[in-house]
Design an enzyme around this catalytic site. Structure first.
Site, PDB file in Angstrom:
ATOM      1  N   HIS A  67       0.841  -1.224   0.000  1.00 50.73           N
ATOM      2  CA  HIS A  67       0.000   0.000   0.000  1.00 50.73           C
ATOM      3  C   HIS A  67       0.867   1.262   0.000  1.00 50.73           C
ATOM      4  O   HIS A  67       0.562   2.233   0.688  1.00 50.73           O
ATOM      5  CB  HIS A  67      -0.937   0.032   1.207  1.00 50.73           C
ATOM      6  N   TYR A 100       0.944  -4.449  11.641  1.00 51.29           N
ATOM      7  CA  TYR A 100       0.919  -3.027  11.268  1.00 51.29           C
ATOM      8  C   TYR A 100       1.764  -2.165  12.218  1.00 51.29           C
ATOM      9  O   TYR A 100       2.637  -1.413  11.789  1.00 51.29           O
ATOM     10  CB  TYR A 100      -0.517  -2.508  11.203  1.00 51.29           C
ATOM     11  N   ASN A 144     -10.363  -2.767   2.451  1.00 55.69           N
ATOM     12  CA  ASN A 144     -10.058  -2.764   1.016  1.00 55.69           C
ATOM     13  C   ASN A 144     -11.337  -2.529   0.227  1.00 55.69           C
ATOM     14  O   ASN A 144     -12.433  -2.574   0.785  1.00 55.69           O
ATOM     15  CB  ASN A 144      -9.469  -4.120   0.592  1.00 55.69           C
TER      16      ASN A 144
HETATM   17  C1  HEM Z   1      -2.324 -11.199   7.001  1.00 52.42           C
HETATM   18  C2  HEM Z   1      -2.804 -10.279   6.248  1.00 52.42           C
HETATM   19  C3  HEM Z   1      -2.252  -8.895   6.190  1.00 52.42           C
HETATM   20  C4  HEM Z   1      -1.086  -8.388   6.672  1.00 52.42           C
HETATM   21  C5  HEM Z   1      -0.022  -9.118   7.459  1.00 52.42           C
HETATM   22  C6  HEM Z   1      -1.041  -6.995   6.304  1.00 52.42           C
HETATM   23  C7  HEM Z   1       0.010  -6.138   6.573  1.00 52.42           C
HETATM   24  C8  HEM Z   1       0.084  -4.834   6.178  1.00 52.42           C
HETATM   25  C9  HEM Z   1       1.212  -3.973   6.373  1.00 52.42           C
HETATM   26  C10 HEM Z   1       2.515  -4.384   7.036  1.00 52.42           C
HETATM   27  C11 HEM Z   1       0.900  -2.766   5.886  1.00 52.42           C
HETATM   28  C12 HEM Z   1       1.782  -1.526   5.857  1.00 52.42           C
HETATM   29  C13 HEM Z   1       1.404  -0.622   6.978  1.00 52.42           C
HETATM   30  C14 HEM Z   1       2.261   0.611   7.107  1.00 52.42           C
HETATM   31  O1  HEM Z   1       3.428   0.589   6.730  1.00 52.42           O
HETATM   32  O2  HEM Z   1       1.756   1.623   7.625  1.00 52.42           O
HETATM   33  C15 HEM Z   1      -0.432  -2.844   5.386  1.00 52.42           C
HETATM   34  C16 HEM Z   1      -1.128  -1.810   4.848  1.00 52.42           C
HETATM   35  C17 HEM Z   1      -2.464  -1.889   4.568  1.00 52.42           C
HETATM   36  N1  HEM Z   1      -3.272  -2.999   4.603  1.00 52.42           N
HETATM   37 FE1  HEM Z   1      -2.742  -4.829   5.131  1.00 52.42          FE
HETATM   38  N2  HEM Z   1      -2.175  -6.676   5.625  1.00 52.42           N
HETATM   39  C18 HEM Z   1      -2.946  -7.824   5.545  1.00 52.42           C
HETATM   40  C19 HEM Z   1      -4.168  -7.944   4.991  1.00 52.42           C
HETATM   41  C20 HEM Z   1      -4.962  -6.884   4.677  1.00 52.42           C
HETATM   42  C21 HEM Z   1      -6.365  -6.950   4.437  1.00 52.42           C
HETATM   43  C22 HEM Z   1      -7.230  -8.201   4.495  1.00 52.42           C
HETATM   44  C23 HEM Z   1      -6.766  -5.682   4.207  1.00 52.42           C
HETATM   45  C24 HEM Z   1      -8.139  -5.184   3.934  1.00 52.42           C
HETATM   46  C25 HEM Z   1      -9.174  -5.539   4.630  1.00 52.42           C
HETATM   47  C26 HEM Z   1      -5.623  -4.807   4.301  1.00 52.42           C
HETATM   48  C27 HEM Z   1      -5.631  -3.442   4.140  1.00 52.42           C
HETATM   49  C28 HEM Z   1      -4.530  -2.634   4.248  1.00 52.42           C
HETATM   50  C29 HEM Z   1      -4.559  -1.221   3.976  1.00 52.42           C
HETATM   51  C30 HEM Z   1      -5.754  -0.403   3.562  1.00 52.42           C
HETATM   52  C31 HEM Z   1      -3.262  -0.757   4.180  1.00 52.42           C
HETATM   53  C32 HEM Z   1      -2.766   0.652   3.966  1.00 52.42           C
HETATM   54  C33 HEM Z   1      -2.986   1.499   5.179  1.00 52.42           C
HETATM   55  C34 HEM Z   1      -2.562   2.903   4.877  1.00 52.42           C
HETATM   56  O3  HEM Z   1      -3.246   3.550   4.064  1.00 52.42           O
HETATM   57  O4  HEM Z   1      -1.556   3.357   5.422  1.00 52.42           O
HETATM   58  N3  HEM Z   1      -4.539  -5.567   4.594  1.00 52.42           N
HETATM   59  N4  HEM Z   1      -0.904  -4.133   5.553  1.00 52.42           N
END
Ligand code: HEM
Length: 482
Positions: A55, A342, A128
């Protein structure tokens, strides 16, 4: 006329010449004692922080959230009680796979992350634009992201699903079939952040003031309806305007427009969990809306652009673990893994005191005994940095507990996948629910991507698609001349 401010160094010392470095004679060499130059250059050299591991490309906006009616029967969360109360929010929309400079209109899920600055602390709903996910166990996430992003040898591709590594992983991950069908409809290329739905995807728990718990799934509905780009337009825009979605959001708000979504929820009694033909805590599944109807909760209006991209959008830190009283986690294994990941990456990306940054700071007072750490901004005094203490008036003390409640969890310690996997049933149902045109676009989008993939991988993808729906598998196979 406004009085012009003078340039200064970061130490506040006036800068009288910002054009010429300090040299021996007008032709140089430059002196190391040019502290003004050294400070300016050293800051510049450090102006990038690690990009988000996923992202990385995103756009943000401020606004507010307001409930239509009290949700007290289901949750005690204070911001969901009073229709007169407006809760400030910050939202970040994003693509998932591409790096910070990648194009907005590539095929990809879109992030829809909302931070509610509530009177009980910050609540993040990190969703999402598609209602399901590729995998159901967080332990597979690093492999999934490695397979989707640039190859370790040549860093290709920078943002696209049309490559062997993506489809290799997908073809060996049957639970991704449902997500693939959503992603390869035109929803994988939204026309605008203002015109896409948002989904919490994971199952959470709402708890009311009596301690009654209920499962909850979140849906955001855009006021303008759902609109997508077709493959040709998305590809063209990626070339002529790689910032198409970012620009659209910014321009809408800059010209005085508002961006509005309704929040809806689906609720499921905890007792009904095991009665379903699918596992309701499995994030590769949706809950059928005829059995679990959407209940409208309130609206969110985005009406203010950030003043500074880096401070507000790049430094924003959303985390599914940021919950408040009245909202809890379910046992969904993907969600459980997310609750660790996160904040962990944000401590690395932004530093241990990242919650003190203005965009992440709660609107309520933060009182605890955590001190020190890089970039600590707190101005603490006194000898007490522990609890319990009798010194300093014994403050801060533990807050009064709400209604006590308990729930049981038991089972064998194991590494096993869930038994009700049903990897293909909802995938097939989704395909058959699409209009003729959307089915055609899905098939065309799949063929265009898969055309570039090695035959054995194509074959495995076709097998999974065929298990979802034989006609879908056949159409894609024909398109690929298999
Ligand atoms: C095991 C599954 C998942 C893991 C381990 C994971 C991990 C992460 C990580 C490490 C980040 C970066 C955060 C940052 O640097 O600030 C991120 C961002 C994000 N993830 Fe996930 N994610 C997973 C699944 C999902 C799912 C299912 C969704 C949606 C429902 C999702 C939505 C997002 C969004 C929207 C961001 C961006 C947040 C922002 O705008 O800063 N992720 N995710």
């Amino acid at each position: 006329m406004e009085k012009k401010k003078h340039l200064t160094t970061n130490q506040g010392v006036p800068v009288t010449d910002n054009q010429n470095s300090l040299t021996v004679g007008e032709r140089g060499p430059v002196l190391l004692q040019d502290v003004q130059f050294v400070e300016k250059m050293a800051h510049f050299d450090r102006e990038r922080i690690p990009e988000r591991v996923v992202h990385a490309k995103g756009a943000g906006a401020h606004g507010f959230f307001q409930v239509y009616k009290s949700m007290a029967p289901y949750t005690k969360a204070k911001f969901l009680q009073d229709p007169k109360e407006k809760t400030p929010v910050f939202v970040r929309f994003s693509t998932v796979t591409g790096g910070r400079g990648s194009a907005d209109t590539v095929r990809d899920p879109r992030g829809f992350a909302v931070k509610f600055y509530t009177e009980e602390g910050n609540y993040d709903l990190v969703g999402n634009n598609l209602p399901v996910f590729f995998i159901r166990d967080a332990i597979k996430f690093p492999d999934m992201v490695h397979a989707f992003k640039g190859a370790p040898d040549n860093n290709i591709p920078s943002a696209s699903s049309a490559h062997n590594r993506f489809w290799d992983f997908i073809s060996l991950t049957p639970e991704s079939t449902h997500m693939i069908i959503w992603l390869f409809t035109d929803r994988g290329t939204p026309k605008s952040f203002r015109m896409m739905e948002g989904f919490g995807v994971n199952t959470y728990v709402w708890v009311n003031s009596e301690g009654k718990r209920v499962y909850v799934k979140y849906h955001w509905k855009p006021k303008l309806g759902v609109h997508s780009l077709d493959r040709h337009e998305a590809t063209r825009l990626a070339g002529v305007d790689p910032d198409y979605l970012t620009r659209d959001l910014w321009n809408t708000i800059a010209s005085g427009g508002e961006v509005e979504y309704e929040l809806c929820v689906q609720l499921m009694e905890i007792e009904d969990e095991l009665k379903q033909v699918f596992d309701p805590l499995d994030p590769t599944k949706t809950w059928p809306e005829d059995k679990f109807p959407l209940m409208v909760v309130g609206k969110m209006v985005l009406n203010r652009n950030p003043n500074n991209f880096f401070a507000e959008v790049e430094q924003a830190a959303f985390c599914p673990a940021s919950i408040i009283p009245g909202i809890e986690f379910s046992a969904d294994k993907l969600l459980q893994g997310r609750t660790f990941s996160y904040a962990d990456t944000q401590r690395h990306r932004l530093g241990p005191n990242y919650l003190q940054l203005p965009i992440n700071r709660p609107i309520v007072e933060v009182n605890n005994n955590q001190r020190d750490g890089a970039m600590q901004l707190g101005e603490f005094s006194g000898p007490v940095n522990y609890e319990p203490s009798s010194l300093a008036g014994g403050s801060p003390v533990e807050a009064p507990a709400g209604t006590p409640y308990v729930y049981r969890v038991e089972g064998e310690v194991t590494r096993k996948k869930i038994s009700k996997t049903k990897d293909f049933q909802q995938a097939g149902e989704k395909y058959r629910s699409l209009s003729k045109m959307n089915q055609e676009h899905l098939i065309d989008n799949l063929i265009t991507d898969l055309m570039q993939i090695d035959k054995p991988i194509q074959q495995r993808v076709i097998e999974n698609l065929t298990k979802a729906d034989p006609e879908l598998g056949k159409s894609v196979a024909e398109g690929l001349k298999l």
